[in-house]
Design a protein around this motif. Structure first.
Motif, PDB file in Angstrom:
ATOM      1  N   LYS A 199       0.827  -1.206   0.000  1.00 49.27           N
ATOM      2  CA  LYS A 199       0.000   0.000   0.000  1.00 49.27           C
ATOM      3  C   LYS A 199       0.865   1.261   0.000  1.00 49.27           C
ATOM      4  O   LYS A 199       0.557   2.245  -0.685  1.00 49.27           O
ATOM      5  CB  LYS A 199      -0.934  -0.007   1.211  1.00 49.27           C
ATOM      6  N   MET A 200       1.957   1.210   0.745  1.00 56.76           N
ATOM      7  CA  MET A 200       2.830   2.386   0.864  1.00 56.76           C
ATOM      8  C   MET A 200       3.494   2.705  -0.472  1.00 56.76           C
ATOM      9  O   MET A 200       3.622   3.869  -0.853  1.00 56.76           O
ATOM     10  CB  MET A 200       3.900   2.102   1.932  1.00 56.76           C
ATOM     11  N   SER A 207       2.061  10.224  -4.613  1.00 59.99           N
ATOM     12  CA  SER A 207       2.528  11.433  -3.935  1.00 59.99           C
ATOM     13  C   SER A 207       3.746  12.021  -4.629  1.00 59.99           C
ATOM     14  O   SER A 207       3.868  13.238  -4.796  1.00 59.99           O
ATOM     15  CB  SER A 207       2.862  11.101  -2.470  1.00 59.99           C
ATOM     16  N   ASP A 208       4.661  11.159  -5.048  1.00 59.41           N
ATOM     17  CA  ASP A 208       5.888  11.615  -5.699  1.00 59.41           C
ATOM     18  C   ASP A 208       5.581  12.274  -7.038  1.00 59.41           C
ATOM     19  O   ASP A 208       6.158  13.313  -7.395  1.00 59.41           O
ATOM     20  CB  ASP A 208       6.834  10.427  -5.896  1.00 59.41           C
ATOM     21  N   LYS A 244      -2.500  22.212  -7.245  1.00 61.23           N
ATOM     22  CA  LYS A 244      -1.463  21.176  -7.201  1.00 61.23           C
ATOM     23  C   LYS A 244      -0.985  20.944  -5.772  1.00 61.23           C
ATOM     24  O   LYS A 244      -0.647  19.813  -5.391  1.00 61.23           O
ATOM     25  CB  LYS A 244      -0.289  21.568  -8.091  1.00 61.23           C
ATOM     26  N   ASN A 245      -0.945  22.011  -4.990  1.00 64.96           N
ATOM     27  CA  ASN A 245      -0.495  21.890  -3.600  1.00 64.96           C
ATOM     28  C   ASN A 245      -1.473  21.065  -2.774  1.00 64.96           C
ATOM     29  O   ASN A 245      -1.077  20.220  -1.964  1.00 64.96           O
ATOM     30  CB  ASN A 245      -0.345  23.291  -2.996  1.00 64.96           C
ATOM     31  N   VAL A 246      -2.769  21.301  -2.993  1.00 69.27           N
ATOM     32  CA  VAL A 246      -3.806  20.532  -2.280  1.00 69.27           C
ATOM     33  C   VAL A 246      -3.731  19.060  -2.688  1.00 69.27           C
ATOM     34  O   VAL A 246      -3.849  18.158  -1.843  1.00 69.27           O
ATOM     35  CB  VAL A 246      -5.203  21.118  -2.569  1.00 69.27           C
ATOM     36  N   GLU A 247      -3.539  18.819  -3.987  1.00 73.10           N
ATOM     37  CA  GLU A 247      -3.414  17.439  -4.468  1.00 73.10           C
ATOM     38  C   GLU A 247      -2.231  16.739  -3.794  1.00 73.10           C
ATOM     39  O   GLU A 247      -2.356  15.608  -3.306  1.00 73.10           O
ATOM     40  CB  GLU A 247      -3.220  17.442  -5.978  1.00 73.10           C
ATOM     41  N   PHE A 248      -1.081  17.440  -3.728  1.00 71.58           N
ATOM     42  CA  PHE A 248       0.105  16.866  -3.090  1.00 71.58           C
ATOM     43  C   PHE A 248      -0.135  16.632  -1.605  1.00 71.58           C
ATOM     44  O   PHE A 248       0.246  15.593  -1.058  1.00 71.58           O
ATOM     45  CB  PHE A 248       1.296  17.801  -3.307  1.00 71.58           C
ATOM     46  N   THR A 252      -0.110  13.009   0.246  1.00 70.45           N
ATOM     47  CA  THR A 252       0.865  12.824   1.322  1.00 70.45           C
ATOM     48  C   THR A 252       0.164  12.496   2.635  1.00 70.45           C
ATOM     49  O   THR A 252       0.661  11.702   3.436  1.00 70.45           O
ATOM     50  CB  THR A 252       1.736  14.087   1.480  1.00 70.45           C
ATOM     51  N   TYR A 253      -1.005  13.108   2.843  1.00 74.73           N
ATOM     52  CA  TYR A 253      -1.789  12.829   4.047  1.00 74.73           C
ATOM     53  C   TYR A 253      -2.177  11.354   4.092  1.00 74.73           C
ATOM     54  O   TYR A 253      -2.218  10.733   5.164  1.00 74.73           O
ATOM     55  CB  TYR A 253      -3.025  13.715   4.058  1.00 74.73           C
ATOM     56  N   ARG A 254      -2.438  10.783   2.892  1.00 73.03           N
ATOM     57  CA  ARG A 254      -2.760   9.352   2.843  1.00 73.03           C
ATOM     58  C   ARG A 254      -1.567   8.516   3.306  1.00 73.03           C
ATOM     59  O   ARG A 254      -1.723   7.507   4.002  1.00 73.03           O
ATOM     60  CB  ARG A 254      -3.160   8.963   1.421  1.00 73.03           C
ATOM     61  N   LEU A 255      -0.375   8.945   2.931  1.00 74.96           N
ATOM     62  CA  LEU A 255       0.834   8.267   3.404  1.00 74.96           C
ATOM     63  C   LEU A 255       0.917   8.308   4.920  1.00 74.96           C
ATOM     64  O   LEU A 255       1.235   7.310   5.576  1.00 74.96           O
ATOM     65  CB  LEU A 255       2.080   8.941   2.813  1.00 74.96           C
TER      66      LEU A 255
END
Length: 602
Positions: A199-200, A207-208, A244-248, A252-255
């Motif tokens: 999953k990670m 995210s990358d 784009k910042n919100v998407e990132f 990342t929050y999911r990570l």
């Protein structure tokens, strides 16, 4: 080049450092595990009455200082033993960190150099299409992810293997039943770590890639900040960046959520496991089935056993990140290099050029040039006119082999262009691009880019021909004036003239102005062309322009329309016949007359 080969190549010269780091891990683990055994021995056999059960070489050492009685009377010896073990553990942990850090930094350096070198030798077409921000992110953030894995987690794999193997063997030798209880959750944590890894890896890739898109928006905005300000597009750019910042952030929050769930559940499992060992161990110790020292060893080793297994989740997570980053970096390295052949011809270039039925397309069945044919003699000045998209820049780019034509023939001095070495042809064909790029250096350094050891006299001469010398001298610091990033401290015309000086500092037998005189006034344009003729009459010169006054003095004028050569001839010949050139000439003449009448009226 695949990812594994890139890693192996980058690890060259560093493998022994990793061997040393892994050996240090093994020795640090041994010293770590010896501590609880010393404590157990002290409780059971020194303070308590249990018989000494020691390896033969340790038992001989104890007997040589007087045996158990000496230890009873001098408990500080056990304390010294613990201090020595702790110091040994600290030394090897230090060596592990030092050697793995040196090796990982070297690996990252090697990958950066490999990628940067590869980028320098990719085709012009690749760089035209590539997103700069994404490339920067791959060359920085992704390589840093690889470095972090090899600096920290790579040796942690060795630590986990040594720790589990040694702890398990020691615990089994002490008590099999309690060992089985101590190992009960290990398979569960291991399976959870593998699921977490899968999953990670997927979450990190998304995210990358989002970070790459964010970097690209930032790079474009900073590069074009003057356009943004000129059109008052600040809010639009802020909104685009915010998207784009919100998407990132969300990806990342999911990570972070995955990490939180894994660590929370694994912590709960580990605490329950330690609790089970304490409960069963205390019960059996109270019944006399195990000694108090063994209970201490089990409770101490339990944490040592569970931590590296639990840590495998982080190791696998970082491994997943590393795999994604390595894949993104390898994608660059796998891009085919521009095809070059050092065995191709390197003839003396004079400047006779022949195009015969030249055909070129960027995309299949969408031709840019169709059966273009013309002949140019050495020393002639060739002007090229045509509407946007007619193939003007493409034609001169073919001449410098920035692209290769699909059909037809281009010959220089009677030699087929494909048979001439690319680097050689580019050393003999000087191209001044439509959008000049200046480096964040002083003016003199920018002019010397094409000839880094050029004497000052040559720099000044090139600047004079480009009609920029007097302008530079008016600056407070003259030729030492810093240009600023992308030449932002200079006007458009000044940048173009510096770029012209940078090119003509070398005596190219073929010189191409790709609409690079558009930002200078008519008088400066004429002065530059006059100075060029006086400097070297045998230079074959191509000039792309929409200014008839610039084109009219050329020996031959080529008119392109829709990728085809619509007209060719001298100025007098072309204005005497109907066609695109005559229409543009009429329009520019009428505009000049209107301006002249207007100025007289004022």
């Amino acid at each position: 080049m695949d990812s594994f080969r890139l890693l192996m190549k980058s690890m060259k010269g560093n493998k022994l450092l990793y061997v040393g780091a892994i050996l240090s891990v093994a020795l640090a683990t041994a010293f770590t595990l010896a501590g609880p055994l010393v404590i157990s021995f002290s409780i059971d056999s020194v303070i308590g009455d249990n018989p000494m059960e020691l390896p033969i070489w340790i038992e001989k050492a104890v007997n040589s200082i007087g045996g158990r009685d000496t230890l009873v009377q001098n408990l500080w010896i056990c304390s010294i033993a613990l201090i020595v073990l702790t110091m040994g553990r600290g030394l090897f942990i230090y060596l592990r960190g030092k050697w793995s850090a040196i090796a990982s930094e070297s690996i990252a350096k090697n990958i950066r150099e490999e990628v940067y070198d590869h980028l320098q030798h990719l085709s012009y077409e690749y760089h035209v299409k590539a997103e700069t921000g994404d490339l920067i992110q791959r060359c920085t953030s992704d390589i840093e992810t690889i470095r972090r894995f090899f600096a920290v987690q790579f040796v942690e794999i060795g630590n986990a293997i040594f720790m589990v193997t040694l702890v398990l063997s020691i615990l089994l030798s002490l008590n099999v039943k309690l060992t089985l209880i101590a190992m009960a959750v290990v398979p569960i944590i291991f399976v959870a770590a593998i699921v977490f890894f899968i999953k990670m890896r997927n979450a990190f890739q998304k995210s990358d890639e989002a970070e790459g898109r964010l970097s690209n928006v930032l790079q474009e905005n900073l590069t074009g900040i003057r356009v943004v300000r000129a059109f008052a597009r600040q809010q639009y750019e802020i909104d685009k960046f915010d998207e784009k910042n919100v998407e990132f952030r969300d990806l990342t929050y999911r990570l972070i959520k995955l990490l939180a769930w894994y660590w929370a559940l694994s912590d709960l499992a580990c605490l329950l496991q330690i609790g089970a060992v304490l409960v069963f161990g205390a019960y059996w110790a109270a019944k006399g089935e195990i000694s108090l020292g063994i209970l201490v060893v089990f409770t101490t080793y339990e944490g040592m056993l569970l931590w590296p297994i639990r840590q495998m989740g982080r190791v696998l997570a970082d491994f997943g990140k590393m795999v994604v980053s390595l894949k993104r970096v390898t994608e660059i390295v796998n891009e085919p290099l521009e095809i070059t052949d050092e065995n191709l011809l390197k003839p003396e270039i004079k400047g006779d050029i022949e195009f015969k039925d030249v055909y070129f397309e960027y995309e299949k069945d969408r031709p840019i040039l169709k059966d273009v044919s013309f002949n140019i003699k050495q020393g002639q000045t060739v002007a090229i006119l045509g509407p946007t998209g007619s193939g003007k820049s493409t034609l001169v780019h073919l001449l410098g082999r920035l692209y290769d034509y699909q059909k037809g023939s281009i010959k220089i001095d009677g030699i087929e262009l494909r048979e001439i070495d690319k680097k050689w042809i580019r050393k003999n064909v000087g191209i001044i691009l439509q959008e000049p790029f200046l480096y964040s250096k002083n003016i003199k350094e920018n002019i010397r880019i094409a000839w880094k050891d050029a004497p000052d006299s040559q720099v000044y001469e090139a600047a004079q021909i480009a009609s920029i010398h007097d302008v530079i001298l008016d600056f407070e610091k003259g030729y030492e004036t810093l240009v600023g990033e992308r030449g932002v401290t200079l006007s458009g015309g000044q940048k173009q003239r510096v770029a012209i000086a940078r090119t003509i500092i070398n005596d190219y037998p073929v010189l191409v102005f790709d609409d690079s005189l558009s930002a200078v006034d008519t008088e400066t344009d004429a002065n530059i062309r006059k100075a060029l003729k006086m400097r070297k009459e045998k230079t074959t010169t191509f000039i792309i322009s929409h200014r008839i006054s610039t084109l009219s003095e050329a020996d031959i004028i080529l008119v392109l329309d829709g990728g085809e050569l619509a007209q060719s001839g001298t100025h007098e010949e072309l204005i005497s016949q109907q066609g695109l050139y005559r229409r543009i000439w009429d329009i520019q003449n009428s505009l000049e007359e209107e301006l002249l009448i207007g100025s007289k009226t004022v």
